[in-house]
Design a protein around this motif. Structure first.
Motif, short mmCIF file in Angstrom:
data_model
loop_
_atom_site.label_atom_id
_atom_site.label_comp_id
_atom_site.label_asym_id
_atom_site.label_seq_id
_atom_site.Cartn_x
_atom_site.Cartn_y
_atom_site.Cartn_z
N ASP A 65 5.01 9.77 19.34
CA ASP A 65 5.91 10.75 18.74
C ASP A 65 5.50 11.12 17.31
O ASP A 65 6.22 11.86 16.64
CB ASP A 65 7.35 10.24 18.75
N GLY A 66 4.37 10.62 16.84
CA GLY A 66 3.85 10.99 15.53
C GLY A 66 4.19 10.03 14.41
O GLY A 66 3.64 10.16 13.31
N ARG A 67 5.06 9.07 14.64
CA ARG A 67 5.39 8.11 13.60
C ARG A 67 4.26 7.10 13.45
O ARG A 67 3.65 6.68 14.45
CB ARG A 67 6.69 7.38 13.94
N PHE A 68 3.95 6.72 12.23
CA PHE A 68 2.89 5.73 12.03
C PHE A 68 3.30 4.70 10.98
O PHE A 68 4.16 4.95 10.13
CB PHE A 68 1.56 6.39 11.62
N VAL A 69 2.67 3.55 11.08
CA VAL A 69 2.78 2.49 10.09
C VAL A 69 1.40 2.28 9.49
O VAL A 69 0.44 2.01 10.21
CB VAL A 69 3.30 1.17 10.71
N ALA A 70 1.30 2.45 8.18
CA ALA A 70 0.05 2.26 7.46
C ALA A 70 0.04 0.86 6.84
O ALA A 70 0.90 0.55 6.01
CB ALA A 70 -0.13 3.32 6.39
N ASP A 71 -0.91 0.04 7.25
CA ASP A 71 -1.00 -1.34 6.79
C ASP A 71 -2.16 -1.46 5.83
O ASP A 71 -3.32 -1.19 6.17
CB ASP A 71 -1.21 -2.26 7.99
N GLY A 72 -1.87 -1.87 4.58
CA GLY A 72 -2.89 -1.96 3.56
C GLY A 72 -3.98 -2.98 3.86
O GLY A 72 -3.69 -4.09 4.32
N ASP A 73 -5.23 -2.59 3.61
CA ASP A 73 -6.37 -3.45 3.89
C ASP A 73 -7.30 -3.54 2.68
O ASP A 73 -8.51 -3.61 2.82
CB ASP A 73 -7.12 -2.91 5.11
N GLY A 74 -6.72 -3.49 1.48
CA GLY A 74 -7.50 -3.64 0.25
C GLY A 74 -7.70 -2.31 -0.47
O GLY A 74 -7.48 -1.24 0.11
N PRO A 75 -8.01 -2.41 -1.74
CA PRO A 75 -8.21 -3.65 -2.51
C PRO A 75 -6.90 -4.37 -2.79
O PRO A 75 -5.83 -3.77 -2.78
CB PRO A 75 -8.86 -3.15 -3.81
N LYS A 76 -7.02 -5.65 -3.10
CA LYS A 76 -5.81 -6.47 -3.23
C LYS A 76 -4.95 -6.05 -4.41
O LYS A 76 -3.74 -6.25 -4.40
CB LYS A 76 -6.18 -7.94 -3.34
N GLU A 77 -5.58 -5.45 -5.44
CA GLU A 77 -4.80 -5.03 -6.60
C GLU A 77 -3.89 -3.85 -6.29
O GLU A 77 -2.91 -3.60 -6.99
CB GLU A 77 -5.73 -4.63 -7.76
N VAL A 78 -4.19 -3.13 -5.22
CA VAL A 78 -3.40 -1.94 -4.86
C VAL A 78 -2.47 -2.23 -3.70
O VAL A 78 -1.25 -2.07 -3.79
CB VAL A 78 -4.33 -0.75 -4.53
N ASN A 79 -3.02 -2.66 -2.58
CA ASN A 79 -2.18 -2.84 -1.38
C ASN A 79 -2.44 -4.17 -0.68
O ASN A 79 -2.12 -4.31 0.50
CB ASN A 79 -2.40 -1.69 -0.40
N GLY A 80 -3.02 -5.13 -1.38
CA GLY A 80 -3.35 -6.38 -0.72
C GLY A 80 -2.26 -7.42 -0.73
O GLY A 80 -2.35 -8.43 -0.04
N TYR A 81 -1.20 -7.21 -1.53
CA TYR A 81 -0.12 -8.19 -1.63
C TYR A 81 1.21 -7.55 -1.25
O TYR A 81 1.46 -6.39 -1.54
CB TYR A 81 -0.02 -8.78 -3.04
N PHE A 82 2.07 -8.38 -0.63
CA PHE A 82 3.39 -7.91 -0.23
C PHE A 82 4.28 -7.67 -1.45
O PHE A 82 5.10 -6.76 -1.48
CB PHE A 82 4.04 -8.92 0.71
N LEU A 83 4.11 -8.50 -2.49
CA LEU A 83 4.95 -8.40 -3.68
C LEU A 83 4.11 -8.01 -4.90
O LEU A 83 2.91 -8.29 -4.95
CB LEU A 83 5.65 -9.73 -3.96
#
Length: 453
Positions: free
Chosen positions: A408-426
């Protein structure tokens, strides 16, 4: 003897037919006096508030549900999570209980002749029962919406809501969009109600009449999970249960939603008219007669099958919809837009110098299963590299995301680095640890090319 003949016989003399308003009040009282209807009303007005309030205070959130990841951040996420659950399970079930049984109950009790003698008009009986069931359904939907909203606001508060493209909605804007989303859900609910009325009349004492709306809704949900052409997907009556998410993008993705609402209303009217025709042709003098199976197929099933074919043909002819509707450029535009909005949110969290989307100039390059040109279709094998620029910085920033896109077009984007940007949950903010908005985010690739990114 047909119903028309009965009315003609009972109308002899000076006796007058009961007014529709009086019959409607009588049928409404009959409905709300049933224990299962009272239980449904209580559940719809109390349970959502308790559920949303309880989930909003948990450390583990339903991140696999749309807006579930934001339930700790704003009270407006709660009613949207409840709307997703209601469209999948709650509304089909309550529609089955209310509309799927409103006529069949008279067959089980054998009270048709008494009702016809009292009212003296099958047409008024049909109108009163239909209006009574509609009233109860609206009451139940209003309960789900109001209760979940109160629970969310009481537990979390009236705070801004993050949309599906990452832009921030002010509390007042979020309230309007949430209300519109629940109103849009009424259209497919009415479609299921029409199917319930048709099943209640056509199948009589059979329990299949009671289950018909839920079964139709289940079939529609399974169909939405399949790789159907976009023209078929948006032409199904249940599509409006998920198309409301287009209200939470900027600009609003209206075309799929309006098509879904229009299709649902056409189904509601068609199914109700078919139920009306079958009801007038019933033989109420035979208590064991639940209707002709041949008549059910000819006057019930075949017209609805023809309606599906007609709506698919009309949508295909009046839109530029082709294939799955999930195309590479749409995905890239959606990911880049959401990333730019959420990057600004992260910048504010980390107390860095403010930056605008125009300054970032975020772009995304996406591939699917290694295909870099003209990739399309749903799947969990999408990979996107997002690039952006910061004012006064020569180097280009980049981040990698793995995407899981549903049909239906919905997506989930899961971060895969770099850790300073999207590598940590918090991320560590001036007020303590907070969820990293760039770690994982939801988005929506518009199936119909109707809005500009």
């Amino acid at each position: 003897m047909t119903a028309t003949a009965i009315v003609a016989d009972t109308a002899v003399g000076s006796a007058s037919r009961a007014p529709v308003a009086r019959v409607y009040r009588f049928e409404l009282v009959k409905l709300v006096s049933q224990w299962r209807i009272r239980l449904l009303v209580l559940a719809c007005w109390i349970a959502p508030a308790l559920f949303v309030a309880a989930v909003s205070r948990q450390s583990t959130l339903p991140v696999d549900t749309l807006f579930g990841r934001w339930m700790l951040a704003t009270g407006w996420a709660g009613p949207l999570v409840m709307l997703g659950f209601a469209g999948t399970w709650a509304l089909p079930l309550v529609t089955s209980v209310v509309a799927g049984d409103v006529f069949a109950s008279e067959d089980r009790l054998g009270t048709w002749r008494h009702l016809l003698v009292a009212v003296r008009s099958p047409r008024r009986i049909f109108a009163a029962k239909t209006l009574a069931s509609l009233t109860v359904l609206v009451l139940l939907v209003a309960g789900l919406a109001c209760s979940s909203t109160v629970g969310g606001l009481a537990a979390v508060g009236n705070r801004p809501l993050v949309g599906l493209d990452g832009h921030l909605l002010a509390p007042s804007d979020a309230a309007v969009q949430v209300l519109l989303a629940w109103l849009c859900a009424l259209a497919p609910t009415l479609a299921l109600a029409g199917i319930g009325l048709l099943g209640s009349i056509a199948l009589g004492r059979s329990p299949m009449g009671l289950l018909l709306p839920a079964l139709v809704a289940l079939v529609m949900q399974v169909a939405q999970m399949m790789p159907l052409p976009v023209a078929v997907r948006v032409a199904l009556p249940g599509y409006a249960f998920i198309a409301w998410n287009g209200l939470f993008t900027s600009p609003v993705q209206l075309a799929p939603l309006l098509i879904g609402i229009a299709v649902s209303l056409v189904w509601a009217v068609t199914a109700t008219v078919l139920a009306y025709v079958l009801f007038l042709r019933r033989d109420f003098t035979n208590l064991s007669d639940d209707g002709s199976s041949r008549r059910v197929v000819v006057a019930g099933v075949l017209p609805l099958v023809g309606l599906v074919v007609a709506t698919v043909a009309i949508v295909a002819a009046t839109t530029s919809a082709t294939g799955s509707g999930i195309e590479q450029d749409k995905v890239q535009r959606s990911v880049a837009t959401a990333f730019a909005h959420l990057y600004r949110m992260q910048t504010d969290q980390l107390n860095r110098p403010a930056v605008t989307e125009d300054q970032l100039k975020a772009t995304a390059a996406c591939t699917k299963a290694g295909v870099s040109d003209n990739a399309e279709g749903a799947g969990n094998d999408w990979r996107c590299v997002v690039s952006w620029h910061l004012p006064g910085v020569a180097a280009t920033g980049s981040a990698v995301y793995q995407l899981d896109i549903t049909p239906d077009g919905r997506f989930v984007a899961d971060g895969d680095g770099p850790k300073e940007v999207n590598g940590y949950f918090l991320v560590r903010t001036r007020d303590g640890d907070a969820p990293n908005p760039l770690w994982q985010f939801d988005g929506n690739a518009e199936l119909l090319p109707t809005s500009k990114g």
